[in-house]
Design a protein around this motif. Structure first.
Motif, PDB file in Angstrom:
ATOM      1  N   ALA A 265     -24.993  19.004 -60.807  1.00  0.00           N
ATOM      2  CA  ALA A 265     -25.198  20.445 -60.868  1.00  0.00           C
ATOM      3  C   ALA A 265     -26.526  20.447 -60.169  1.00  0.00           C
ATOM      4  O   ALA A 265     -26.914  21.645 -59.311  1.00  0.00           O
ATOM      5  CB  ALA A 265     -24.969  20.780 -62.206  1.00  0.00           C
ATOM      6  N   LEU A 266     -27.601  19.748 -60.605  1.00  0.00           N
ATOM      7  CA  LEU A 266     -28.951  19.982 -60.256  1.00  0.00           C
ATOM      8  C   LEU A 266     -29.210  19.791 -58.853  1.00  0.00           C
ATOM      9  O   LEU A 266     -30.055  20.496 -58.144  1.00  0.00           O
ATOM     10  CB  LEU A 266     -29.909  18.883 -61.023  1.00  0.00           C
ATOM     11  N   THR A 267     -28.383  19.034 -58.100  1.00  0.00           N
ATOM     12  CA  THR A 267     -28.506  18.936 -56.480  1.00  0.00           C
ATOM     13  C   THR A 267     -27.970  19.729 -55.756  1.00  0.00           C
ATOM     14  O   THR A 267     -27.935  19.680 -54.554  1.00  0.00           O
ATOM     15  CB  THR A 267     -28.240  17.509 -56.367  1.00  0.00           C
ATOM     16  N   VAL A 268     -27.170  20.589 -56.291  1.00  0.00           N
ATOM     17  CA  VAL A 268     -26.114  21.633 -55.350  1.00  0.00           C
ATOM     18  C   VAL A 268     -26.747  23.070 -55.802  1.00  0.00           C
ATOM     19  O   VAL A 268     -25.761  23.855 -55.741  1.00  0.00           O
ATOM     20  CB  VAL A 268     -24.631  21.464 -55.579  1.00  0.00           C
TER      21      VAL A 268
ATOM     22  N   PRO B 156     -24.624  28.248 -55.882  1.00  0.00           N
ATOM     23  CA  PRO B 156     -24.450  28.635 -57.350  1.00  0.00           C
ATOM     24  C   PRO B 156     -23.537  28.521 -58.054  1.00  0.00           C
ATOM     25  O   PRO B 156     -23.375  28.207 -59.288  1.00  0.00           O
ATOM     26  CB  PRO B 156     -25.198  30.180 -57.116  1.00  0.00           C
ATOM     27  N   GLY B 157     -22.198  28.794 -57.290  1.00  0.00           N
ATOM     28  CA  GLY B 157     -20.873  28.667 -57.965  1.00  0.00           C
ATOM     29  C   GLY B 157     -20.791  27.172 -58.403  1.00  0.00           C
ATOM     30  O   GLY B 157     -20.345  26.828 -59.458  1.00  0.00           O
ATOM     31  N   GLN B 158     -21.013  26.141 -57.261  1.00  0.00           N
ATOM     32  CA  GLN B 158     -20.528  24.691 -57.564  1.00  0.00           C
ATOM     33  C   GLN B 158     -21.747  24.163 -58.749  1.00  0.00           C
ATOM     34  O   GLN B 158     -21.190  23.495 -59.617  1.00  0.00           O
ATOM     35  CB  GLN B 158     -21.026  23.978 -56.441  1.00  0.00           C
ATOM     36  N   ALA B 159     -22.828  24.732 -58.586  1.00  0.00           N
ATOM     37  CA  ALA B 159     -23.749  24.265 -59.500  1.00  0.00           C
ATOM     38  C   ALA B 159     -23.298  24.926 -61.046  1.00  0.00           C
ATOM     39  O   ALA B 159     -23.542  23.787 -61.819  1.00  0.00           O
ATOM     40  CB  ALA B 159     -25.109  24.942 -59.256  1.00  0.00           C
ATOM     41  N   THR B 160     -23.037  25.983 -61.250  1.00  0.00           N
ATOM     42  CA  THR B 160     -22.708  26.393 -62.421  1.00  0.00           C
ATOM     43  C   THR B 160     -21.226  25.812 -62.796  1.00  0.00           C
ATOM     44  O   THR B 160     -21.175  25.242 -64.203  1.00  0.00           O
ATOM     45  CB  THR B 160     -22.248  28.125 -62.244  1.00  0.00           C
ATOM     46  N   ALA B 161     -20.202  25.598 -62.129  1.00  0.00           N
ATOM     47  CA  ALA B 161     -19.183  24.705 -62.394  1.00  0.00           C
ATOM     48  C   ALA B 161     -19.421  23.431 -63.044  1.00  0.00           C
ATOM     49  O   ALA B 161     -19.070  22.774 -64.052  1.00  0.00           O
ATOM     50  CB  ALA B 161     -18.255  24.776 -61.275  1.00  0.00           C
TER      51      ALA B 161
END
Length: 450
Positions: A213-216, A220-225
């Motif tokens: 999550a920190l690398t994407v 924002p959607g991917q990081a949150t998921a």
């Protein structure tokens, strides 16, 4: 078996395997520029090449110890060595980022199986006579692991390319397997201890999701998921482990103030160190056009500074471990501040490596000693938890620059600044514990052991 020559073959096998694990954590730091250019790796992929190894090794270490105790230490050590060797061969032949990242993760799995089994075999091989000498030899060789990794990485990268840094592990594995087979030792296994080791997978998956999550963060959607999924998995691990009859991480380990400081120190040291090595290697090779071997020679400032710090510690006398760890974190914080000011400057890199070496000399010996102090029947787990936190910290440190790159063009300078802030806070928290830690003798013992 302590007086028989075969005990020393056990020592040889353990030292060879553990030296390989230690060297592998740094050997690729000097090979990253060539590797990234050859495989066209993105900054996110580069982070995972390094983080995949330390994350798998750290998060699975505790479960690996349980499996080793249940299945037999020699058997699991052999399995770990073979896994590490095969993964290294695949990684050396990798033609894409995903193959290399997968190989690095498999290396971490091999290290997680091998390390606790190897240390248990060493302890069983020297129960009495010769124990101090054996552990002295082990500590001396392992203490040179950083220097060996840096020099070997630079030499192999310059002479044969980055792939040689993966293939060299096959030679380590071959030597360790031969010595292990000739040793002829047997350590009794305890089948019931393997129960619940599956929870280690939850810890590994949860940590990997959070790091990803920190690398994407650019999405924002991917990081949150990924972040939410990772937190949920980690919460599930915590709940299931707390309810277990034999938890992987006993909560009573965190009841001791000195041990809490040790764990904090190991985590923050992990955040700062490998990420700094990566950034410094890139600066020296890409900005200043130093060869990989010359870069490795420059990096020797770090282990030299560690030895200098240990020398002054011995002369200064005993200090409470929590206070020494707090001082070490403050020194490493200073190094990160210097690095943040001019991350591409040659003088800055040299000064940063020296300062971080001095700080490491105060953090690592004291933290490694303090985390096992008064752990009773959980002494082995106490050490494994420390290793896990150290490796998880390294994963966070490697992901941080990638996270910041998605937000700002000044990430190379901001990342060490953020790390410095965390170290400053950690140093302050450690100092608050010094009033409740009244065992300066443990610091003296740690310095003597180093």
């Amino acid at each position: 078996m302590s007086g028989k020559p075969r005990s020393w073959l056990v020592l040889g096998a353990v030292v060879t395997g553990q030296l390989m694990v230690g060297v592998d954590a740094t050997i690729l730091a000097l090979a990253v520029p060539g590797m990234a250019a050859d495989l066209h790796l993105s900054s996110q992929a580069v982070a995972w090449v390094m983080a995949g190894y330390v994350l798998a090794a750290g998060s699975l270490m505790i479960a690996g110890g349980r499996v080793a105790q249940a299945a037999g230490y020699k058997r699991v050590m052999t399995l770990g060595l073979v896994t590490f060797g095969l993964a290294s061969a695949v990684g050396g032949a990798a033609d894409s980022a995903w193959v290399l990242i997968g190989a690095r993760g498999a290396q971490g799995v091999g290290a997680a199986a091998m390390t606790p089994a190897a240390m248990a075999r060493l302890s069983a091989a020297f129960p009495g006579e010769g124990r101090d000498r054996a552990y002295g030899i082990f500590g001396m060789i392992m203490g040179s692991g950083t220097a060996i990794g840096l020099l070997l990485g630079g030499m192999l990268t310059q002479l044969s390319g980055w792939r040689a840094c993966m293939y060299v592990n096959v030679a380590f594995v071959a030597v360790a397997l031969i010595l292990s087979a000739l040793a002829g030792d047997r350590v009794e296994r305890s089948p019931g201890h393997g129960r619940g080791s599956w929870r280690g997978l939850l810890l590994a998956v949860g940590a990997a999701l959070v790091i990803h999550a920190l690398t994407v963060v650019a999405s924002p959607g991917q990081a949150t998921a990924f972040g939410v999924a990772g937190v949920l998995v980690l919460v599930g691990f915590a709940i299931s482990d707390r309810r277990a009859v034999t938890p992987l991480i006993p909560t009573e380990l965190f009841g001791d103030a000195t041990r809490r400081v040790a764990y904090l120190g190991l985590f923050l040291w992990g955040v700062a160190t490998i990420a700094t090595f990566m950034a410094a290697s890139s600066s020296l090779q890409q900005v200043h056009q130093l060869s990989p071997l010359a870069t490795g020679v420059v990096f020797l400032i770090y282990p030299a500074a560690i030895q200098l710090g240990l020398f002054f510690s011995r002369r200064s006398g005993a200090t409470p471990p929590a206070r020494s760890i707090a001082a070490g974190l403050a020194v490493i914080c200073t190094g990160q501040i210097v690095f943040a000011i001019a991350p591409t400057g040659l003088a800055t890199v040299v000064i940063t490596l020296g300062i971080m070496g001095l700080g490491t000399s105060q953090v690592m010996p004291n933290a490694n000693s303090a985390m096992n102090r008064d752990a009773g029947p959980h002494a082995g787990v106490a050490g494994a938890v420390g290793t896990t936190l150290q490796q998880l910290g390294a994963s966070v440190g490697l992901a941080l620059p990638v996270t910041l790159t998605a937000m700002t063009a000044h990430a190379p300078g901001i990342a060490p600044g953020v790390t410095a802030l965390a170290l400053m806070i950690g140093s302050g928290l450690a100092l608050r514990q010094t009033r409740s830690t009244t065992t300066p003798s443990s610091h003296a013992a740690a310095v003597r052991e180093s």
